[in-house]
Enzyme design. Structure first.
Site, PDB file in Angstrom:
ATOM      1  N   CYS A 126      28.886  23.623  47.344  1.00 57.55           N
ATOM      2  CA  CYS A 126      29.597  23.577  48.648  1.00 57.55           C
ATOM      3  C   CYS A 126      29.957  24.901  48.893  1.00 57.55           C
ATOM      4  O   CYS A 126      31.078  25.248  48.336  1.00 57.55           O
ATOM      5  CB  CYS A 126      30.801  22.575  48.841  1.00 57.55           C
ATOM      6  SG  CYS A 126      31.588  22.684  50.374  1.00 57.55           S
ATOM      7  N   CYS A 129      33.480  25.146  50.857  1.00 59.58           N
ATOM      8  CA  CYS A 129      34.848  24.453  50.412  1.00 59.58           C
ATOM      9  C   CYS A 129      34.353  23.985  49.211  1.00 59.58           C
ATOM     10  O   CYS A 129      34.443  24.614  48.159  1.00 59.58           O
ATOM     11  CB  CYS A 129      35.546  23.452  51.327  1.00 59.58           C
ATOM     12  SG  CYS A 129      34.732  21.979  51.909  1.00 59.58           S
ATOM     13  N   SER A 130      34.806  22.636  49.001  1.00 62.01           N
ATOM     14  CA  SER A 130      34.523  22.036  47.569  1.00 62.01           C
ATOM     15  C   SER A 130      33.688  20.604  47.587  1.00 62.01           C
ATOM     16  O   SER A 130      34.335  19.732  46.500  1.00 62.01           O
ATOM     17  CB  SER A 130      35.853  22.175  46.797  1.00 62.01           C
ATOM     18  OG  SER A 130      36.718  21.291  47.561  1.00 62.01           O
ATOM     19  N   CYS A 131      32.998  20.312  48.449  1.00 63.61           N
ATOM     20  CA  CYS A 131      32.634  19.024  48.473  1.00 63.61           C
ATOM     21  C   CYS A 131      31.788  18.610  47.405  1.00 63.61           C
ATOM     22  O   CYS A 131      31.043  19.377  46.729  1.00 63.61           O
ATOM     23  CB  CYS A 131      31.634  18.920  49.699  1.00 63.61           C
ATOM     24  SG  CYS A 131      32.414  19.260  51.509  1.00 63.61           S
TER      25      CYS A 131
END
Lengths: 234, 221
Positions: A126, A129-131
Site C-alpha cells: 500500500c 498508507c498501510s492497507c
C-alpha cells in the site's frame, strides 16, 4: 539507521517540535509533549467524557494480539492447496471463501486472492498508507507500513525481493498489487515440492506471513523439518 | 493531495529492514492509540476516508519523522478537535473541561468482537453502467487535487489495461471531505513497469492499482 519509523520503543519524540509551519484546522498545540504522555492524556480526556470505554481498547488489543494473525491466512492457503474446489472458490470470490472459514471483518471486507505460478510472482503493498488484510494476516509489520518498502517495491520489486532473500528467475513476471482501494490482497504462494500427502495442518506450517505478502515463497519441507522458518511471527 | 504519504517511486529512504520476531506492538502506548482510534471512529463523527486524510495531510518533516502510531495519534487529535469532541485546551491541560455529548455511540467492550467482525464494507449498489470493461485500455487522469485522493502520483497520466471490475465503491475523494459517498465504479488497472518508470524499470514487472472511474479516461488503440 536512526529513522524513527523503524520502531517505536526506542523513539523519543524529540523530532516532534514545531517545524515552523502552522496547521490548517485546529492542530492541537501540544507538540512538545512526549508521545506517551500525549496518548495517556487523550485516553483520560475521552474516558472522562464518557466517549470511550478503556475496556474496549483492551478488548481490541487482545483481539489483534491473540485472535487474529497469519495463522488464519496460512489455513486459507493450505486449504486451497489441498482442496481444488476451495481454490476455485477463492479465485472466484475470495471474500466469500475466506469468510467460510470464519475470517471476516475490519480491513478484510473485500478480499482478493492472487495466486503465484511459475510465470507470475505476486507481491502486495500500500504505497499511500498501510492497507493490509487484517483478518487473515493480523496487523502489518513495521517494515510494511514504512516508506522504504512502500516507495521501492512498486519501482524495483526485484531488488526489494532480493533483499528479502528471494531471487526470482528473469522469466518470472513480478506483479505488484498497490492496495489503493478497499480491496485487500492475499498472495497464495505455490505449494512446495515434496509435500505430497501432507495434511492441511502440516502444510500450513510452511506458509509464512511474508509468503502471503509476497516477499517470500512458502518454506520448503526440509527447512521446516529443520525448524528453520523465514516467518517473523507476531 | 500530493502529500508525504504518497511515496511510490520516491528515493532515499534506505533499505527495507524487517525485524526478526517482531512483536505486534513496540510500546504500550501504541496499543492505546490503536484502540482509541477504533473506539473514537465508532462514535460516528467521521469516516475512514476522512481519518486517512487526517493522517496523511501533514508537513513532510513531521510525517517522515513520526512513527506509524504517532501519526495515528496526531491524526486522531486533529479529528477530535475538528469535530468538536475535544478542544485544544483539553489536550493541553490533559483533562476533560466539559461533558461529552450524551447521545454518543460508545463502543463498549462487549460490542468489540461483533464490531470488528462486521467491519465497514464499502461496496454500494450501482446506479450507472460501468464505462469500462475488462481488457479496455485506459489512461489515468493527470490530477493534482488539494484534497484526498487515492490515485498515486506515480500512476497519473499512465496507460494501463482494465483487469477487473469490482462494482461500485465509496469514492474517497468526496467522502473524505463531507461530500458524501458518491459511489463510483472501481477497477483494477494493470500497468507495465516501463509505462510507469520508463527505461529505468526492472524487466518483467507489472504494477496494478485499484482505480475509481473518475480517475480514468478511455485510451484509444
Amino acid at each position: 539507521m536512526g529513522y524513527s519509523w523503524l520502531v517505536g520503543h526506542d523513539h523519543h519524540h524529540n523530532h516532534d517540535h514545531d517545524h515552523g509551519h502552522h496547521h490548517g484546522d485546529g492542530e492541537p498545540d501540544n507538540h512538545l509533549k512526549p508521545i506517551e504522555a500525549r496518548v495517556r492524556a487523550l485516553e483520560t480526556i475521552l474516558t472522562e467524557k464518557g466517549l470511550i470505554d478503556p475496556a474496549a481498547i483492551d478488548a481490541i488489543v487482545d483481539t489483534y494480539q491473540n485472535d487474529v494473525g497469519p495463522r488464519n491466512g496460512a489455513a486459507v492457503v493450505a486449504k486451497a492447496w489441498t482442496e481444488p474446489e476451495f481454490a476455485a472458490r477463492l479465485a472466484d470470490d475470495a471474500t466469500e471463501a475466506i469468510a467460510s472459514l470464519g475470517f471476516i471483518g475490519r480491513q478484510g471486507e473485500h478480499m482478493q486472492a492472487v495466486f503465484n505460478t511459475p510465470d507470475v510472482h505476486n507481491v502486495v503493498v500500500c504505497t499511500l498508507c498501510s492497507c493490509y488484510p487484517w483478518p487473515v494476516l493480523g496487523l502489518p509489520p513495521v517494515w510494511y507500513k514504512s516508506p522504504p518498502y512502500r516507495s521501492r517495491v512498486v519501482m524495483e520489486p526485484r531488488a526489494v525481493l532480493a533483499e528479502f532473500g528471494l531471487e526470482l528467475p528473469a522469466e518470472t513476471e513480478v506483479r505488484v498489487w498497490d492496495s489503493t482501494a478497499e480491496l485487500r490482497y492475499l498472495v497464495i504462494p505455490m505449494r512446495p515440492d515434496g509435500t505430497d500427502g501432507w495434511s492441511a495442518g502440516e502444510l500450513a506450517e510452511l506458509v509464512s506471513r511474508d509468503s502471503m505478502i509476497g516477499t517470500a515463497v512458502a518454506d520448503r519441507p526440509a527447512s521446516a523439518a529443520a525448524g528453520i522458518s523465514t516467518e517473523a511471527t507476531g | 493531495m500530493n502529500g508525504p504519504h504518497d511515496v511510490g517511486g520516491l528515493m532515499g529512504f534506505g533499505p527495507v529492514e524487517p525485524e526478526v520476531d517482531e512483536p505486534w506492538f513496540h510500546a504500550e502506548w501504541e496499543k492505546r492509540v490503536l484502540g482509541m482510534t477504533l473506539c473514537a471512529g465508532a462514535l460516528g463523527h467521521w469516516n475512514l476516508d476522512e481519518s486517512r486524510h487526517a493522517r496523511e495531510n501533514r508537513h513532510p518533516a513531521d510525517y517522515y519523522s513520526s512513527t506509524y502510531y504517532e501519526i495515528w495519534q496526531k491524526g486522531l487529535e486533529r479529528l477530535l478537535v475538528r469535530h468538536g469532541v475535544v478542544t485544544t485546551e483539553e489536550l493541553a491541560s490533559e483533562r476533560s473541561l466539559a461533558a461529552g455529548p450524551s447521545e454518543a455511540r460508545i463502543l463498549t467492550a462487549d460490542r468489540v468482537p461483533a464490531t470488528l467482525r462486521r467491519g465497514g464494507p464499502c461496496d454500494r449498489p450501482a446506479t450507472t453502467e460501468a464505462r469500462f470493461a475488462i481488457g479496455d485500455r485506459v489512461r489515468t487522469r493527470v490530477i493534482n487535487p488539494h484534497g484526498h485522493t487515492r490515485l498515486p502520483r506515480y500512476a497519473r497520466g499512465k496507460v494501463g489495461v482494465v483487469e477487473a471490475v469490482h462494482g461500485c465503491h465509496v469514492f474517497p475523494d468526496s467522502n473524505a471531505h463531507g461530500h458524501g459517498e458518491q459511489p463510483q465504479w472501481l477497477y483494477t488497472v494493470r500497468f507495465d513497469g516501463t509505462e510507469l518508470w520508463g527505461a529505468d524499470a526492472e524487466a518483467g514487472v507489472a504494477v496494478s492499482i485499484d482505480a475509481w472511474e473518475p480517475y480514468l479516461e478511455a485510451h484509444p488503440g
